[in-house]
Design an enzyme around this catalytic site. Structure first.
Site, short mmCIF file in Angstrom:
data_model
loop_
_atom_site.label_atom_id
_atom_site.label_comp_id
_atom_site.label_asym_id
_atom_site.label_seq_id
_atom_site.Cartn_x
_atom_site.Cartn_y
_atom_site.Cartn_z
N HIS A 75 32.33 40.52 36.33
CA HIS A 75 32.70 41.21 37.58
C HIS A 75 32.48 42.73 37.46
O HIS A 75 33.40 43.53 37.66
CB HIS A 75 34.16 40.90 37.93
CG HIS A 75 34.43 40.91 39.41
ND1 HIS A 75 35.27 40.02 40.02
CD2 HIS A 75 33.97 41.71 40.40
CE1 HIS A 75 35.33 40.26 41.32
NE2 HIS A 75 34.54 41.29 41.58
N GLU A 133 38.14 33.38 36.88
CA GLU A 133 37.90 34.60 36.08
C GLU A 133 39.17 35.40 35.77
O GLU A 133 39.21 36.14 34.78
CB GLU A 133 36.90 35.50 36.78
CG GLU A 133 37.44 36.18 38.04
CD GLU A 133 36.40 37.05 38.73
OE1 GLU A 133 35.35 36.53 39.13
OE2 GLU A 133 36.65 38.26 38.86
N ASP A 181 28.33 37.08 38.79
CA ASP A 181 29.17 38.22 38.39
C ASP A 181 30.64 37.88 38.62
O ASP A 181 31.51 38.69 38.30
CB ASP A 181 28.76 39.48 39.16
CG ASP A 181 29.46 40.73 38.63
OD1 ASP A 181 29.46 40.93 37.40
OD2 ASP A 181 30.04 41.48 39.44
N ARG A 224 32.51 36.29 45.29
CA ARG A 224 33.78 35.70 44.85
C ARG A 224 33.51 34.35 44.19
O ARG A 224 32.72 33.54 44.71
CB ARG A 224 34.72 35.49 46.04
CG ARG A 224 35.44 36.76 46.49
CD ARG A 224 36.45 37.24 45.44
NE ARG A 224 37.16 38.43 45.83
CZ ARG A 224 36.82 39.69 45.54
NH1 ARG A 224 35.72 39.94 44.85
NH2 ARG A 224 37.58 40.70 45.92
C1 COI Z 1 36.38 44.10 45.26
O1 COI Z 1 36.28 45.28 45.62
O2 COI Z 1 37.10 43.31 45.88
C2 COI Z 1 35.65 43.65 44.08
O3 COI Z 1 35.33 42.50 43.98
C3 COI Z 1 35.41 44.59 42.97
C4 COI Z 1 36.60 44.66 42.08
C5 COI Z 1 36.32 44.03 40.76
C6 COI Z 1 37.00 46.07 41.86
#
Ligand code: COI
Length: 337
Positions: A301, A268, A263, A239
């Site tokens: 991400h 973001e 990432d 995060r």
């Molecule tokens: C999550 O599953 O919380 C993630 O960070 C991935 C998301 C971008 C689908």
């Protein structure tokens, strides 16, 4: 076969998710209405008459949307992802909405990507790519370091952290780990250190796999960087809020941090997964500062983004929603405090 009376609405369905929704709907004989838009004030009324909603978005699930969902009688909400930091917890509690998430859609997807990015940093692949695009096939001035000679500090040993540890071990790296909850297997192996300070002292690479909580906000800040080894590498596939971006930029400038793979990024939402047409048009100077550096890898991400993960996200969330509707319980109910 008669179609079940139960009805689910699925918001924010991308084209790559649609086949998995359709497959599930056919297998289960349950009607799922596919909506491309996210769950917002403008779209929430489409949930009227449905028994549950399946959602994924990075934008907030606001109090007003959750209040309205409850007013419509839709109190079964199943997220297709793991993170719940964008859900208004107070609104969930006061409306008695049941929320599920998908805690493990593919820990390996994120772990594999994280280690890939570390290998790119250690092998200076960006430097080579930039030079080769200009016709320069000389070796770069920076010689590479081997992962088997390094100590990786893994922060948080949930499923993703543990999947990453397995891969790091395959490369022969030494592992130290920190978590408030100790995994019994890893505990037996003696890899836990007692404090983050101890991890910072020992680690050549910091691999972050913690969730975003109030306590974790900016856990990697100037104070933390100062306690790390000179030339440390930072990997954040978790995060954006875990890292203080200003402090990271300073630590990169000073050389304290030798490289970073990000990432995720604090700001973001609304920036990642958007085509701005040109580099200059990206509306965030700090992000551009990071993206310009050869020793920083920014990705929008995407660590999770594999066919295995997407299928699991969609179908596990639909299963959770069905369970909630049929029994009031589900495998992955989120406890909001
Ligand atoms: C999550 O599953 O919380 C993630 O960070 C991935 C998301 C971008 C689908």
């Amino acid at each position: 076969m008669e179609v079940s009376a139960l009805k689910i609405i699925a918001y924010g369905i991308r084209d790559d998710e649609r086949p998995y929704v359709e497959e599930w709907s056919k297998d289960q004989n349950i009607e799922v209405k596919i909506v491309k838009d996210l769950l917002t004030d403008d779209t929430v009324d489409q949930a009227k008459g449905f028994d549950g909603a399946v959602v994924y978005q990075q934008k907030p699930y606001t109090a007003s949307v959750l209040d309205r969902l409850a007013e419509l009688g839709v109190k079964n909400l199943s997220l297709r992802n793991v993170g719940v930091d964008n859900v208004d917890a107070d609104a969930v509690k006061r409306n008695d909405i049941k929320v599920t998430n998908v805690p493990a859609y593919s820990p390996a997807a994120i772990a594999e990507f994280t280690v890939t990015e570390l290998m790119r940093l250690l092998r200076h692949t960006t430097q080579y790519e930039h030079r080769q695009a200009k016709g320069d096939l000389k070796w770069t001035p920076d010689i590479a370091t081997e992962l088997n000679s390094l100590t990786v500090g893994v922060i948080a040993t949930g499923r993703i952290g543990r999947a990453a540890i397995q891969i790091y071990r395959g490369f022969g790296a030494k592992i130290v780990a920190y978590d408030v909850f100790h995994n019994p297997e890893l505990e037996k192996e003696g890899i836990y250190v007692d404090s983050l300070d101890e991890l910072y002292k020992q680690a050549d690479v910091i691999s972050l796999h913690a969730p975003a909580t109030k306590e974790n906000m900016h856990m990697l800040n100037a104070d933390a960087f100062n306690k790390m080894k000179d030339g440390v590498y930072i990997l954040n596939p978790a995060r954006g809020d875990l890292v203080d971006t200003d402090d990271l930029i300073k630590a990169l400038d000073s050389g304290k941090v030798a490289g970073a793979a990000l990432d995720v990024y604090e700001n973001e939402v609304g920036i990642f997964n958007t085509d701005f047409g040109s580099f200059d048009a990206i509306p965030d100077d700090r992000l551009k500062n990071l993206m310009k550096r050869e020793n920083v890898l920014v990705s929008p991400h995407i660590a999770f983004y594999t066919t295995t993960a997407v299928r699991n996200m969609v179908q596990f969330a639909l299963n959770n929603n069905k369970q909630l509707i049929e029994t009031g319980k589900a495998d992955n109910v989120v406890a909001f405090n």
